[in-house]
Design an enzyme around this catalytic site. Structure first.
Site, PDB file in Angstrom:
ATOM      1  N   TRP A 199      30.730  60.838  22.604  1.00  0.00           N
ATOM      2  CA  TRP A 199      31.894  60.273  21.908  1.00  0.00           C
ATOM      3  C   TRP A 199      32.578  61.287  21.006  1.00  0.00           C
ATOM      4  O   TRP A 199      33.812  61.322  20.922  1.00  0.00           O
ATOM      5  CB  TRP A 199      31.506  59.001  21.142  1.00  0.00           C
ATOM      6  CG  TRP A 199      31.149  57.905  22.086  1.00  0.00           C
ATOM      7  CD1 TRP A 199      29.906  57.392  22.326  1.00  0.00           C
ATOM      8  CD2 TRP A 199      32.037  57.214  22.984  1.00  0.00           C
ATOM      9  NE1 TRP A 199      29.967  56.429  23.300  1.00  0.00           N
ATOM     10  CE2 TRP A 199      31.256  56.296  23.723  1.00  0.00           C
ATOM     11  CE3 TRP A 199      33.405  57.282  23.249  1.00  0.00           C
ATOM     12  CZ2 TRP A 199      31.799  55.450  24.699  1.00  0.00           C
ATOM     13  CZ3 TRP A 199      33.957  56.437  24.218  1.00  0.00           C
ATOM     14  CH2 TRP A 199      33.155  55.541  24.921  1.00  0.00           C
ATOM     15  N   ASP A 206      33.021  58.658  12.730  1.00  0.00           N
ATOM     16  CA  ASP A 206      33.024  57.534  13.658  1.00  0.00           C
ATOM     17  C   ASP A 206      31.688  56.817  13.504  1.00  0.00           C
ATOM     18  O   ASP A 206      30.643  57.355  13.859  1.00  0.00           O
ATOM     19  CB  ASP A 206      33.196  58.069  15.087  1.00  0.00           C
ATOM     20  CG  ASP A 206      33.044  56.987  16.162  1.00  0.00           C
ATOM     21  OD1 ASP A 206      32.825  55.817  15.802  1.00  0.00           O
ATOM     22  OD2 ASP A 206      33.153  57.336  17.359  1.00  0.00           O
ATOM     23  N   LYS A 217      29.802  46.083  18.135  1.00  0.00           N
ATOM     24  CA  LYS A 217      28.374  46.399  18.227  1.00  0.00           C
ATOM     25  C   LYS A 217      27.591  45.719  17.096  1.00  0.00           C
ATOM     26  O   LYS A 217      26.779  44.856  17.352  1.00  0.00           O
ATOM     27  CB  LYS A 217      28.177  47.909  18.219  1.00  0.00           C
ATOM     28  CG  LYS A 217      28.816  48.549  19.474  1.00  0.00           C
ATOM     29  CD  LYS A 217      29.199  49.959  19.237  1.00  0.00           C
ATOM     30  CE  LYS A 217      30.150  50.517  20.267  1.00  0.00           C
ATOM     31  NZ  LYS A 217      29.678  50.488  21.650  1.00  0.00           N
TER      32      LYS A 217
HETATM   33  N1  PMP Z   1      32.813  55.756  19.399  1.00  0.00           N
HETATM   34  C1  PMP Z   1      31.566  55.331  19.664  1.00  0.00           C
HETATM   35  C2  PMP Z   1      30.425  55.888  18.872  1.00  0.00           C
HETATM   36  C3  PMP Z   1      31.361  54.382  20.671  1.00  0.00           C
HETATM   37  O1  PMP Z   1      30.126  53.947  20.943  1.00  0.00           O
HETATM   38  C4  PMP Z   1      32.465  53.880  21.392  1.00  0.00           C
HETATM   39  C5  PMP Z   1      32.332  52.824  22.461  1.00  0.00           C
HETATM   40  N2  PMP Z   1      31.136  52.567  22.979  1.00  0.00           N
HETATM   41  C6  PMP Z   1      33.738  54.378  21.096  1.00  0.00           C
HETATM   42  C7  PMP Z   1      33.866  55.289  20.084  1.00  0.00           C
HETATM   43  C8  PMP Z   1      34.936  53.924  21.842  1.00  0.00           C
HETATM   44  O2  PMP Z   1      35.231  52.643  21.466  1.00  0.00           O
HETATM   45  P1  PMP Z   1      36.265  51.718  22.241  1.00  0.00           P
HETATM   46  O3  PMP Z   1      35.659  51.411  23.568  1.00  0.00           O
HETATM   47  O4  PMP Z   1      36.368  50.538  21.331  1.00  0.00           O
HETATM   48  O5  PMP Z   1      37.529  52.475  22.366  1.00  0.00           O
END
Ligand code: PMP
Length: 367
Positions: free
Chosen positions: A105, A174, A198
């Site tokens: 990510w 994040d 989550k």
């Molecule tokens: N950052 C992290 C740490 C994630 O786990 C995720 C999604 N699993 C995201 C960003 C992206 O999020 P979204 O699917 O809501 O765009």
């Protein structure tokens, strides 16, 4: 009735049963209004109360200092991969940002930010994502607009157990997959963001906590709905917000508060992770987690079965057996394979024990 099913999914993920029941009860007629929240104006006084209550709960549960705004935005965590550079990379003229890439990510976030300025990936040569390079090896740029990191890498299972010291440089994190799973000192950050789906709710809303002095610095091409200053000035109601997701988040935050807050969540999350790690660590390599023990995530534990690189047939059998017992969504992310256990706030110690018992039995049957 889904009581027999245990959802170990990485997100959207398990919600507390009491939250679902309350939402069900209130769905058709919210608070005597005669209508559903799904039908309600975002300008109504009932919805104002919902969004204000949700904001106040975020503030209370994380001790958010007065000089921070709490925003509820759309576009998910991925939307913030764009919004962060669009709002903050212009804080300094050079438009530079440092990205600590420790997993899938943060790598994605860095790639997106490159569209808007000069991005330096702090340790570009990591061949796999299974630890956090020692702080002494990081060479941070003191004139960067900000330093970015992902506090918990959901796919790879790497979690920071410390807050990086970036001196005067603004720190951005994040926290999508560990938000409110433990206390955090918000005052150390310029900005924190997290998708709700989550630990704190369902998909559709992303919470952003941003220090006020960072507002009003967006690049001129920043889409207006991603402009933090515009959203802050409108109490997150510049446009129609994800009303129902904000409502659900409020219910989950209330549940967290009633269950002891961030400190209590941390104790439970430690306990759950220890239950699973214990089985992995005492399996003589039958179960193997590639992540360094100190940086192993409490939220997402990836592991392989049979041998280090994984025996896919055995892993399939493991998943089938789990499914037969009602344990779902244990398949690892498609990019890494294997198994992944997600242990977010709503997953109980009992749930973790049920899985551990199964893991122990599977080990004895197949070793
Ligand atoms: N950052 C992290 C740490 C994630 O786990 C995720 C999604 N699993 C995201 C960003 C992206 O999020 P979204 O699917 O809501 O765009």
């Amino acid at each position: 009735d889904n009581k027999q099913t245990i959802n170990f999914g990485a997100g959207p993920a398990k919600l507390p049963q009491s939250v679902l029941l309350k939402a069900q009860k209130e769905l058709l007629n919210y608070n005597g209004t005669g209508i559903s929240i799904l039908e309600m104006s975002h300008r109504s006084s009932d919805f104002s109360k919902i969004i204000n209550t949700t904001e106040n709960l975020v503030r209370e549960l994380l001790n958010v200092p007065e000089n921070y705004k709490v925003l509820f935005l759309q576009g998910g965590g991925s939307g913030q991969f764009s919004a962060v550079p669009l709002n903050l990379i212009g804080l300094k003229e050079d438009r530079c940002a440092d990205y600590l890439v420790t997993g899938t990510w943060s790598a994605k976030a860095a790639r997106e930010a490159e569209k808007y300025g000069k991005v330096t990936v702090i340790h570009p040569k990591l061949d796999s994502y299974n630890n956090i390079p020692d702080r002494s090896t990081w060479s941070l740029n003191p004139s960067a607009s900000y330093v970015y990191y992902c506090c918990n890498e959901t796919v790879d299972g790497v979690e920071f157990n410390f807050i990086p010291d970036t001196k005067e440089v603004v720190l951005v994190s994040d926290m999508s997959s560990n938000f409110l799973s433990r206390p955090v000192d918000v005052s150390k950050f310029g900005l924190i963001f997290a998708g709700a789906q989550k630990n704190v709710g369902c998909a559709g809303v992303t919470v952003v906590i941003v220090r006020e002095d960072l507002l009003g610095r967006a690049l001129k091409e920043c889409p207006i709905i991603l402009d933090y200053q515009v959203q802050a000035g409108n109490n997150s109601l510049y446009n129609t917000p994800p009303c129902f997701s904000i409502y659900i988040m409020g219910l989950v935050l209330e549940w967290i508060r009633n269950n002891g807050g961030a400190d209590a969540m941390e104790q439970l999350n430690k306990q759950k992770a220890a239950i699973i790690n214990d089985i992995i660590n005492h399996s003589n390599g039958f179960y193997s987690c590639p992540v360094d023990a100190v940086y192993r995530s409490r939220m997402n534990i990836p592991f392989r079965i049979g041998k280090k690189e994984g025996d896919e047939d055995l892993e399939m059998q493991f998943l089938d057996g789990a499914l037969a017992l009602g344990m779902i969504c244990l398949k690892g992310h498609r990019s890494v394979g294997g198994i992944r256990v997600s242990l977010y706030n709503a997953v109980t110690v009992e749930d973790a024990k049920t899985l551990a018992t199964y893991m122990g039995q599977f080990l004895r049957d197949h070793q």
